[in-house]
Scaffold this motif. Sequence first.
Motif, PDB file in Angstrom:
ATOM      1  N   GLN A  41      40.775  73.755  74.610  1.00 55.21           N
ATOM      2  CA  GLN A  41      42.031  74.127  75.252  1.00 55.21           C
ATOM      3  C   GLN A  41      41.828  74.466  76.734  1.00 55.21           C
ATOM      4  O   GLN A  41      42.499  75.343  77.286  1.00 55.21           O
ATOM      5  CB  GLN A  41      42.673  75.304  74.507  1.00 55.21           C
ATOM      6  N   SER A  42      40.920  73.780  77.384  1.00 54.67           N
ATOM      7  CA  SER A  42      40.626  74.025  78.790  1.00 54.67           C
ATOM      8  C   SER A  42      41.821  73.694  79.673  1.00 54.67           C
ATOM      9  O   SER A  42      42.667  72.876  79.317  1.00 54.67           O
ATOM     10  CB  SER A  42      39.412  73.204  79.216  1.00 54.67           C
ATOM     11  N   ARG A  43      41.879  74.343  80.844  1.00 53.02           N
ATOM     12  CA  ARG A  43      42.989  74.187  81.777  1.00 53.02           C
ATOM     13  C   ARG A  43      42.460  74.095  83.213  1.00 53.02           C
ATOM     14  O   ARG A  43      41.383  74.600  83.516  1.00 53.02           O
ATOM     15  CB  ARG A  43      43.943  75.397  81.709  1.00 53.02           C
ATOM     16  N   ASN A  44      43.232  73.455  84.079  1.00 51.63           N
ATOM     17  CA  ASN A  44      42.975  73.460  85.520  1.00 51.63           C
ATOM     18  C   ASN A  44      43.836  74.527  86.188  1.00 51.63           C
ATOM     19  O   ASN A  44      45.035  74.621  85.908  1.00 51.63           O
ATOM     20  CB  ASN A  44      43.325  72.113  86.149  1.00 51.63           C
ATOM     21  N   ILE A  45      43.233  75.319  87.087  1.00 53.46           N
ATOM     22  CA  ILE A  45      43.980  76.274  87.909  1.00 53.46           C
ATOM     23  C   ILE A  45      43.566  76.008  89.353  1.00 53.46           C
ATOM     24  O   ILE A  45      42.567  76.545  89.848  1.00 53.46           O
ATOM     25  CB  ILE A  45      43.694  77.731  87.515  1.00 53.46           C
ATOM     26  N   GLY A  46      44.340  75.163  90.038  1.00 52.59           N
ATOM     27  CA  GLY A  46      43.947  74.683  91.341  1.00 52.59           C
ATOM     28  C   GLY A  46      43.794  75.769  92.394  1.00 52.59           C
ATOM     29  O   GLY A  46      42.885  75.708  93.226  1.00 52.59           O
TER      30      GLY A  46
END
Length: 332
Positions: free
Chosen positions: A253-258
């Motif tokens: 469930q990884s996510r990108n947080i720019g």
Amino acid sequence: MTSHFEQEYQALFTAEPSAANGKQVLDDPYLHRLQRRHFYLFDVLPTIGTLVALASLAWRAPGVAELLACFTLWLVSGLGISAGYHRLFAHRSWQTGRAIQTLLAIAGSMAGQGGVISWVAMHRRHHERGDREGDMHSPNLHGNGVRNKLRGFVHAHFTWMIAHPYPNVLHYAPDLLRERHLVWVGRRYHLWVALGFVLPALACALLERSWSALVGGFLWGGMVRMFILAQGIWSLNSFCHLIGRRCFVTRDQSRNIGWLAPLIFGESWHHNHHAFPGSASFGLAWYRIDPGYWFIRSLGALGLARRIKVPSREQIGARVVTHAASWPAHAE
């Protein structure tokens, strides 16, 4: 269908599996005591030191030397983790000579995040078991609902380090155990952590010629620096598995947080990294801020880095999911 790019990375997990005698993790009271000691020394103590530094602002603000020491050691130890521990040693996404390897391993050790071989073993275990049973610091294994998600966040960001099953380095990092210079660095881990406190303290004392600068260098270049860097690294386990955007199919469930990327060396393109773990670039595009990758490219321009792996546009395009933000987090 798995590409050659991904097969080369996945081979890391199958290197000499017989050496582990069938044990992927070690769950031992002695190891847990060592983990608790490390937690108190290098996680709790810098937090206390940071509070002391902030309290000291009432009578003495940090000088230029202290702030410069904080930034410099943050940069050095952060690149040691991002470009060294993570992209070079854990994922073999680029290559360099032994001298640069040794310097990066020492720099990463100064972050107080664990010895290089142990760190790599734990990180490879995280990728293998991402957000499933066996992932030591997933925030998503505590149930649904706000309260359980909060419990998961606290666990992933901080308390998992108190005691946890220890990934067997014979199973997860046999390649590093064959590198004598990395074993040498790992055996002196506490020395490198200590240098991360002593060097800024001495540098500030010499520049400002005062005992207060010695203390200030220790607090700001050592304690505060380690605390700030730790928050960034821990946010990968917590925030980057709870909030943010997804654009690929992954089992976790990884996510990108720019917006976090400039603060943690591009590591917060975390979902991209889980989709292409063998890539030296986490941003996967020139316009995304990725200082860890820029550092590796700079070494390449100087002839100090080679075989810098980045997936092609076709490989990236083949995995992109339309309307990524709504893609189910549990997608296989």
